[in-house]
Design an enzyme around this catalytic site. Sequence first.
Site, PDB file in Angstrom:
ATOM      1  N   LYS A 207       0.835  -1.211   0.000  1.00  0.00           N
ATOM      2  CA  LYS A 207       0.000   0.000   0.000  1.00  0.00           C
ATOM      3  C   LYS A 207       0.870   1.261   0.000  1.00  0.00           C
ATOM      4  CE  LYS A 207      -3.225   2.987   0.452  1.00  0.00           C
ATOM      5  NZ  LYS A 207      -4.133   3.299  -0.628  1.00  0.00           N
ATOM      6  N   CYS A 261      -3.360  11.115   0.917  1.00  0.00           N
ATOM      7  CA  CYS A 261      -2.687   9.839   0.632  1.00  0.00           C
ATOM      8  C   CYS A 261      -1.299  10.038   0.060  1.00  0.00           C
ATOM      9  CB  CYS A 261      -3.555   9.031  -0.318  1.00  0.00           C
ATOM     10  SG  CYS A 261      -5.216   8.837   0.320  1.00  0.00           S
TER      11      CYS A 261
HETATM   12  N1  SAJ Z   1      -1.283  14.994  -9.183  1.00  0.00           N
HETATM   13  C1  SAJ Z   1      -0.487  15.729 -10.043  1.00  0.00           C
HETATM   14  N2  SAJ Z   1      -0.198  15.200 -11.260  1.00  0.00           N
HETATM   15  C2  SAJ Z   1      -0.664  13.985 -11.659  1.00  0.00           C
HETATM   16  C3  SAJ Z   1      -1.468  13.227 -10.782  1.00  0.00           C
HETATM   17  C4  SAJ Z   1      -1.762  13.773  -9.548  1.00  0.00           C
HETATM   18  O1  SAJ Z   1      -0.047  16.835  -9.706  1.00  0.00           O
HETATM   19  O2  SAJ Z   1      -0.361  13.591 -12.795  1.00  0.00           O
HETATM   20  C5  SAJ Z   1      -1.606  15.521  -7.840  1.00  0.00           C
HETATM   21  C6  SAJ Z   1      -3.107  15.771  -7.618  1.00  0.00           C
HETATM   22  O3  SAJ Z   1      -3.477  17.022  -8.126  1.00  0.00           O
HETATM   23  C7  SAJ Z   1      -3.194  15.661  -6.113  1.00  0.00           C
HETATM   24  C8  SAJ Z   1      -2.161  14.598  -5.766  1.00  0.00           C
HETATM   25  O4  SAJ Z   1      -1.289  14.524  -6.885  1.00  0.00           O
HETATM   26  O5  SAJ Z   1      -2.819  16.869  -5.493  1.00  0.00           O
HETATM   27  C9  SAJ Z   1      -2.739  13.210  -5.502  1.00  0.00           C
HETATM   28  O6  SAJ Z   1      -3.801  12.934  -6.422  1.00  0.00           O
HETATM   29  P1  SAJ Z   1      -4.000  11.492  -7.093  1.00  0.00           P
HETATM   30  O7  SAJ Z   1      -5.156  11.592  -8.007  1.00  0.00           O
HETATM   31  O8  SAJ Z   1      -2.713  11.029  -7.664  1.00  0.00           O
HETATM   32  O9  SAJ Z   1      -4.249  10.529  -5.881  1.00  0.00           O
HETATM   33  P2  SAJ Z   1      -5.277  10.508  -4.639  1.00  0.00           P
HETATM   34  O10 SAJ Z   1      -4.554  11.038  -3.441  1.00  0.00           O
HETATM   35  O11 SAJ Z   1      -6.578  11.090  -4.976  1.00  0.00           O
HETATM   36  O12 SAJ Z   1      -5.457   8.918  -4.503  1.00  0.00           O
HETATM   37  C10 SAJ Z   1      -4.298   8.102  -4.324  1.00  0.00           C
HETATM   38  C11 SAJ Z   1      -4.381   6.956  -5.360  1.00  0.00           C
HETATM   39  N3  SAJ Z   1      -3.110   6.252  -5.385  1.00  0.00           N
HETATM   40  C12 SAJ Z   1      -2.440   6.001  -6.547  1.00  0.00           C
HETATM   41  O13 SAJ Z   1      -2.844   6.378  -7.615  1.00  0.00           O
HETATM   42  C13 SAJ Z   1      -1.191   5.222  -6.439  1.00  0.00           C
HETATM   43  C14 SAJ Z   1      -5.525   6.025  -4.972  1.00  0.00           C
HETATM   44  O14 SAJ Z   1      -5.540   4.889  -5.830  1.00  0.00           O
HETATM   45  C15 SAJ Z   1      -5.373   5.578  -3.515  1.00  0.00           C
HETATM   46  O15 SAJ Z   1      -6.433   4.710  -3.121  1.00  0.00           O
HETATM   47  C16 SAJ Z   1      -5.419   6.797  -2.653  1.00  0.00           C
HETATM   48  O16 SAJ Z   1      -4.306   7.615  -3.001  1.00  0.00           O
HETATM   49  C17 SAJ Z   1      -5.346   6.355  -1.198  1.00  0.00           C
HETATM   50  O17 SAJ Z   1      -6.408   6.358  -0.536  1.00  0.00           O
HETATM   51  O18 SAJ Z   1      -4.287   5.926  -0.741  1.00  0.00           O
END
Ligand code: SAJ
Length: 402
Positions: A207, A261
């Site tokens: 995780k 997360c």
């Molecule tokens: N972000 C970027 N660029 C990207 C992708 C995301 O700047 O290309 C930023 C987003 O704007 C945000 C942050 O990263 O601020 C996180 O967003 P996210 O969409 O990557 O992830 P979360 O936090 O919404 O959800 C994550 C997911 N983990 C992964 O993709 C590995 C989700 O599958 C998990 O279940 C979740 O964390 C969790 O609960 O742990």
Amino acid sequence: MHAASKKICVVGLGYVGLPTASLLGTKGYSVVGVDTSADVVQKINAGQVHIVEPELNVLVKSAIGSGNLRAQSIPEAADVFIIAVPTPIVEGSTPDIHFVEQATKSIAPYVTSHNLVILELTCPVGTTQKVVAPILKEAGHDVGEDVHLAYCPERVLPGRILMELVNNDRIVGGITPASTEAASAFLREFVAGEVFETNCTTAEFVKLSENAYRDLNIAFANELSIIADQAGINPWEAIRLANRHPRVNILAPGPGVGGHCVAVDPWFLISHFPKESRLMRTAREVNEHKVEWVCAKVKEKADRFKNPTIACLGLTFKADVDDVRESPSLRIFEALREQNNGRVIAADPFVRNGLAELLLPAEMAIKEADIVVLLVDHRQFRKLKLEDFKDKILIDTRGAIT
Ligand code: SAJ
């Protein structure tokens, strides 16, 4: 045992617990949702939700309406206990697992022979074995044989939770092989994705690895965007072109990384393995630095005015969610309010909490601004075009406006 005759007690009705409890309710399980917040309990029992997530209101309403879901402030006897409480990071980098300890203690008196206890939270490696199992053992349970205990992390993406709750592959790590088997049999009753079995410590590590991987990859995109800006190159165009390579898939730069997360979970590894986690620590630094970099960019433009009005579009941690936890956009908004001589205004159609009073509709915010900083690519903002920012300085941290 058939779903209809199985009782589930879900402790913690947040972003993971509430969707899980309501999904199970609509699948025919009898579900008791437990939350320490009286407000949350009351709202859910009225068929309402306290978080914004597509379709969740419909699911909760239906689960409550069917009589299969009810919320209350204390646990009660059940066949399966699911613990989905928060595990915050305090003082910047230290995991705080007292909610997990509290939740385990709260269910311990209700757990009986042949029950299954599932942890669906993020925690330091070893928590299931060294923290949760001892609490249950102390309460007199034969953990791993008579009472089963397993760590089964959620991987749902905010914004797509309901779809991913059912369709994602799952990892199940029991405290014993018998517990792994019991937990995976339960998950297979309602999960359409594949269920992979391991032990609880590996599952905890998996995780954390997933979110640390994402943080690292976003850090690479953010670093590239800073270099590209310095070199006078459009980072989004460069990344789009690089991604046409069959083995390259660079993520999207933004104003930094937020949410509960990806911005937090790497610390569960870094704090316990400080010497071994140099790359993860650097990724955290790069993503944190992006916030300061955006503020400096805005300041550079603002210095051209006497008392500029700056409008921030978006305060949540990412697009199309209402969550402002660890939000880089919110931090940028707050920093700009401190540093700017003129007004700093904001618009965010998703924010409903106390901050909402500070907000204006987007068109009004844009109209009043000298400088517009797009911080979150909410779907309403993605519809905007460059010509909507005539006579304005636009700083688009997400590459959303074309
Ligand atoms: N972000 C970027 N660029 C990207 C992708 C995301 O700047 O290309 C930023 C987003 O704007 C945000 C942050 O990263 O601020 C996180 O967003 P996210 O969409 O990557 O992830 P979360 O936090 O919404 O959800 C994550 C997911 N983990 C992964 O993709 C590995 C989700 O599958 C998990 O279940 C979740 O964390 C969790 O609960 O742990």
